[in-house]
Scaffold this motif. Structure first.
Motif, PDB file in Angstrom:
ATOM      1  N   TYR A  69      70.240  17.976 -20.908  1.00  0.00           N
ATOM      2  CA  TYR A  69      70.702  18.494 -19.608  1.00  0.00           C
ATOM      3  C   TYR A  69      71.692  19.644 -19.802  1.00  0.00           C
ATOM      4  N   GLU A  70      72.553  19.518 -20.773  1.00  0.00           N
ATOM      5  CA  GLU A  70      73.539  20.563 -21.026  1.00  0.00           C
ATOM      6  C   GLU A  70      72.866  21.860 -21.493  1.00  0.00           C
ATOM      7  N   GLN A  71      71.801  21.716 -22.296  1.00  0.00           N
ATOM      8  CA  GLN A  71      71.063  22.905 -22.711  1.00  0.00           C
ATOM      9  C   GLN A  71      70.425  23.612 -21.504  1.00  0.00           C
ATOM     10  N   GLN A  72      69.867  22.806 -20.615  1.00  0.00           N
ATOM     11  CA  GLN A  72      69.273  23.386 -19.413  1.00  0.00           C
ATOM     12  C   GLN A  72      70.351  24.039 -18.526  1.00  0.00           C
ATOM     13  N   ILE A  73      71.511  23.369 -18.463  1.00  0.00           N
ATOM     14  CA  ILE A  73      72.611  23.942 -17.680  1.00  0.00           C
ATOM     15  C   ILE A  73      73.048  25.284 -18.260  1.00  0.00           C
ATOM     16  N   GLU A  74      73.126  25.360 -19.595  1.00  0.00           N
ATOM     17  CA  GLU A  74      73.503  26.623 -20.246  1.00  0.00           C
ATOM     18  C   GLU A  74      72.456  27.704 -19.987  1.00  0.00           C
ATOM     19  N   GLN A  75      71.187  27.298 -20.015  1.00  0.00           N
ATOM     20  CA  GLN A  75      70.107  28.245 -19.748  1.00  0.00           C
ATOM     21  C   GLN A  75      70.170  28.756 -18.310  1.00  0.00           C
ATOM     22  N   LEU A  76      70.419  27.845 -17.377  1.00  0.00           N
ATOM     23  CA  LEU A  76      70.563  28.258 -15.977  1.00  0.00           C
ATOM     24  C   LEU A  76      71.750  29.201 -15.787  1.00  0.00           C
ATOM     25  N   GLY A  77      72.820  28.945 -16.536  1.00  0.00           N
ATOM     26  CA  GLY A  77      73.984  29.835 -16.458  1.00  0.00           C
ATOM     27  C   GLY A  77      73.645  31.247 -16.915  1.00  0.00           C
ATOM     28  N   ASN A  78      72.819  31.338 -17.996  1.00  0.00           N
ATOM     29  CA  ASN A  78      72.383  32.662 -18.462  1.00  0.00           C
ATOM     30  C   ASN A  78      71.495  33.351 -17.426  1.00  0.00           C
ATOM     31  N   PHE A  79      70.641  32.556 -16.776  1.00  0.00           N
ATOM     32  CA  PHE A  79      69.785  33.118 -15.726  1.00  0.00           C
ATOM     33  C   PHE A  79      70.639  33.681 -14.579  1.00  0.00           C
ATOM     34  N   GLN A  80      71.628  32.913 -14.187  1.00  0.00           N
ATOM     35  CA  GLN A  80      72.504  33.356 -13.094  1.00  0.00           C
ATOM     36  C   GLN A  80      73.252  34.649 -13.474  1.00  0.00           C
ATOM     37  N   LEU A  81      73.676  34.703 -14.743  1.00  0.00           N
ATOM     38  CA  LEU A  81      74.386  35.906 -15.190  1.00  0.00           C
ATOM     39  C   LEU A  81      73.475  37.124 -15.131  1.00  0.00           C
ATOM     40  N   ARG A  82      72.220  36.949 -15.539  1.00  0.00           N
ATOM     41  CA  ARG A  82      71.276  38.062 -15.481  1.00  0.00           C
ATOM     42  C   ARG A  82      71.008  38.496 -14.039  1.00  0.00           C
ATOM     43  N   ILE A  83      70.912  37.517 -13.140  1.00  0.00           N
ATOM     44  CA  ILE A  83      70.662  37.858 -11.734  1.00  0.00           C
ATOM     45  C   ILE A  83      71.863  38.602 -11.149  1.00  0.00           C
ATOM     46  N   HIS A  84      73.063  38.124 -11.486  1.00  0.00           N
ATOM     47  CA  HIS A  84      74.257  38.836 -11.018  1.00  0.00           C
ATOM     48  C   HIS A  84      74.262  40.280 -11.525  1.00  0.00           C
ATOM     49  N   ASP A  85      73.927  40.460 -12.781  1.00  0.00           N
ATOM     50  CA  ASP A  85      73.887  41.801 -13.354  1.00  0.00           C
ATOM     51  C   ASP A  85      72.845  42.660 -12.646  1.00  0.00           C
ATOM     52  N   GLN A  86      71.678  42.056 -12.364  1.00  0.00           N
ATOM     53  CA  GLN A  86      70.624  42.798 -11.660  1.00  0.00           C
ATOM     54  C   GLN A  86      71.062  43.179 -10.250  1.00  0.00           C
ATOM     55  N   MET A  87      71.734  42.291  -9.577  1.00  0.00           N
ATOM     56  CA  MET A  87      72.205  42.577  -8.214  1.00  0.00           C
ATOM     57  C   MET A  87      73.229  43.714  -8.215  1.00  0.00           C
ATOM     58  N   ILE A  88      74.126  43.689  -9.180  1.00  0.00           N
ATOM     59  CA  ILE A  88      75.138  44.753  -9.266  1.00  0.00           C
ATOM     60  C   ILE A  88      74.468  46.104  -9.510  1.00  0.00           C
ATOM     61  N   MET A  89      73.500  46.132 -10.431  1.00  0.00           N
ATOM     62  CA  MET A  89      72.804  47.386 -10.716  1.00  0.00           C
ATOM     63  C   MET A  89      72.018  47.861  -9.499  1.00  0.00           C
TER      64      MET A  89
END
Length: 214
Positions: A69-89
């Motif tokens: 579960y923690e691995q999936q949580i970390e993966q979701l966190g990376n996904f969210q970071l990428r989406i935030h970066d995409q939104m800013i751009m």
């Protein structure tokens, strides 16, 4: 007109739709992350229970699931970071596009105004204004010009006549005799009558006596 030419509404609609889609995806990932966090916390509690029950193997299995579960949580966190970066751009690109579009619209409007009013039209308008001003000046001068009998008067002759009148008046003032100072009034002491007044009183008294004798 300019927005139809440059296609601003379509671009803006696409940018807004993309931002909405990214926001929806971000909310979905956050919900999944919360679910996984709860599951990981639940596995920790179960591992504690199995440990108290001396069931070491079951407790280890709970900790393994927690790690997944923690691995999936970390993966979701990376996904969210990428989406935030995409939104800013995307928001930055949207702002840049709107700025460029506004500048392009302003340039087109300026070009249209310059086309409607070129330098030849300005020069022609100024010539017309100058001509009208000169005509008005000539009309005013014509209205001020004397007509009829007054137009035959010679200004030089009138000025010469005026100078003669001024010279004659000055000469007359110089020929006038100096005025003598008025005589000082004779002050009569109080209680005394002038001699003439006394004689007049005597004549009136004699006349009255003659009338009474009659």
């Amino acid at each position: 007109m300019f927005t139809r030419i440059f296609g601003k509404p379509k671009q803006e609609t696409n940018a807004l739709a993309t931002l909405d889609k990214l926001n929806e995806t971000l909310e979905m990932l956050e919900k999944k992350e919360k679910v996984l966090l709860k599951k990981a916390a639940t596995e920790v509690e179960r591992a504690k229970e199995f440990t108290r029950a001396k069931n070491k193997r079951a407790a280890i299995q709970c900790l393994k699931r927690k790690r997944l579960y923690e691995q999936q949580i970390e993966q979701l966190g990376n996904f969210q970071l990428r989406i935030h970066d995409q939104m800013i751009m995307l928001e930055g690109a949207k702002a840049t596009t709107e700025t460029v579009d506004a500048l392009r619209t302003g340039a087109a409007a300026m070009k249209a105004m310059q086309k409607a009013t070129n330098i030849d039209d300005v020069d022609k308008t100024m010539d017309e204004i100058n001509e009208q001003t000169e005509n008005m000046k000539q009309i005013q001068e014509a209205l001020c010009t004397p007509i009829g009998a007054a137009a035959d008067f010679d200004e030089d002759e009138l000025e010469a006549e005026l100078e003669e009148l001024e010279g004659a008046e000055l000469e007359e003032q110089l020929l006038q005799p100096a005025t003598t100072a008025p005589a000082a009034p004779v002050r009569v002491p109080a209680g005394r009558q002038p001699a003439k007044k006394v004689e007049d009183d005597d004549d009136e008294l004699a006349e009255l006596q003659r009338e009474m004798a009659l």
